[in-house]
Design a protein around this motif. Structure first.
Motif, mmCIF file in Angstrom:
data_model
loop_
_atom_site.group_PDB
_atom_site.id
_atom_site.type_symbol
_atom_site.label_atom_id
_atom_site.label_comp_id
_atom_site.label_asym_id
_atom_site.label_seq_id
_atom_site.Cartn_x
_atom_site.Cartn_y
_atom_site.Cartn_z
ATOM 1 N N ASP A 9 28.563 8.880 15.892
ATOM 2 C CA ASP A 9 28.318 9.825 16.983
ATOM 3 C C ASP A 9 29.265 10.997 16.808
ATOM 4 N N ASP A 10 28.764 12.220 17.008
ATOM 5 C CA ASP A 10 29.623 13.386 16.817
ATOM 6 C C ASP A 10 30.514 13.672 18.022
ATOM 7 N N ASP A 11 30.306 12.954 19.123
ATOM 8 C CA ASP A 11 31.148 13.095 20.304
ATOM 9 C C ASP A 11 32.352 12.160 20.155
ATOM 10 N N GLU A 12 33.522 12.736 19.886
ATOM 11 C CA GLU A 12 34.706 11.916 19.612
ATOM 12 C C GLU A 12 35.086 11.024 20.792
ATOM 13 N N LEU A 13 35.003 11.558 22.001
ATOM 14 C CA LEU A 13 35.371 10.773 23.178
ATOM 15 C C LEU A 13 34.449 9.570 23.347
ATOM 16 N N LEU A 14 33.152 9.812 23.188
ATOM 17 C CA LEU A 14 32.195 8.715 23.318
ATOM 18 C C LEU A 14 32.374 7.715 22.184
ATOM 19 N N ARG A 15 32.611 8.211 20.996
ATOM 20 C CA ARG A 15 32.809 7.339 19.836
ATOM 21 C C ARG A 15 34.021 6.426 20.054
ATOM 22 N N ASN A 16 35.105 7.009 20.564
ATOM 23 C CA ASN A 16 36.305 6.218 20.833
ATOM 24 C C ASN A 16 36.074 5.206 21.950
ATOM 25 N N LEU A 17 35.300 5.620 22.964
ATOM 26 C CA LEU A 17 34.977 4.712 24.059
ATOM 27 C C LEU A 17 34.193 3.511 23.543
ATOM 28 N N LEU A 18 33.190 3.773 22.719
ATOM 29 C CA LEU A 18 32.403 2.692 22.131
ATOM 30 C C LEU A 18 33.293 1.773 21.305
ATOM 31 N N GLY A 19 34.174 2.379 20.528
ATOM 32 C CA GLY A 19 35.085 1.588 19.707
ATOM 33 C C GLY A 19 35.954 0.672 20.547
#
Length: 230
Positions: A9-19
């Motif tokens: 995902d190119d959205d870093e905040l969302l990517r980190n949240l998913l992680g």
């Protein structure tokens, strides 16, 4: 080590949240910021058991990444998207996505979808000769996620494959469309229930002569039946 999941995902905040969500559940997560990075990670790490793809990504979008993945792998792929267009869902399913999760997502729903995608072998082990299910001309290799009809391998989308396994698991039991929808698409699916009929038609066509093992029970749903075990 936990089950390995690729999140693109190119959205870093969302990517980190998913992680964070997935790692707290014991999964091992690799992140990718665009389509090219996702494919590079996937090719270098064949041990991924699940891929979560955003549709709108730079360089290569989620559909393009999915199409490339399907050239060599049947790994479950969940599309993560803010788009609500049914045409996008149809395109994803056509290319081999096993599910969709819409943004913003509910944590419990996301985790339920992930578990469902990972548990495709549930309830089938006792029916197998080793890891092969055999029903007359139809054979399913559970380890390799391969399906053979009349001795020839047939290529199924991930959704078709899961649908076939669910029907086999409940052989000789009529499954309603609602039961199929909840098991394969998820309890919160908001699309048209007729997608089940479309996928059954596609599955029958792909299975060729073995497509007749899937019978329509008018006004109710579908059932998997065969005459004898090999």
């Amino acid at each position: 080590m936990g089950v390995k999941i690729l999140v693109a995902d190119d959205d870093e905040l969302l990517r980190n949240l998913l992680g964070d969500i997935l790692e707290k559940e014991g999964y091992e997560v690799t992140e990718a910021e665009d389509g090219d990075c996702a494919l590079e990670s996937f090719r270098k790490n064949p041990e991924f058991k699940l891929v979560i793809l955003d549709i709108m990504m730079p360089k290569k979008n989620g559909f393009e990444v999915l199409e490339e993945i399907r050239r060599s792998s049947t790994v479950p792929v969940i599309m993560l998207t803010a788009l609500g267009d049914s045409e996008d869902e149809i395109e994803g399913f056509r290319l081999g996505a096993c599910d969709y999760v819409a943004k913003p997502f509910h944590r419990k729903v996301l985790l339920a979808r992930i578990r469902a995608a990972l548990e495709y072998k549930s309830g089938l082990a006792e029916e197998a000769h080793g890891d092969m299910l055999c029903f007359k001309a139809l054979k399913v290799d559970l380890n390799g996620c391969r399906v053979y009809s009349g001795g020839e391998e047939v290529i199924l989308t991930n959704k078709e494959y899961r649908l076939l396994l669910y029907l086999i698991e409940n052989r000789n039991i009529v499954l309603t469309r609602d039961q199929i929808l909840e098991r394969i698409w998820g309890f919160d699916y908001e699309g048209d229930i007729r997608t089940i009929d479309t996928h059954i038609k596609m599955l029958r066509n792909d299975l060729g002569e073995c497509g007749d093992y899937i019978r329509t029970i008018r006004g109710i749903g579908y059932v998997f039946q065969w005459e004898e075990r090999l």
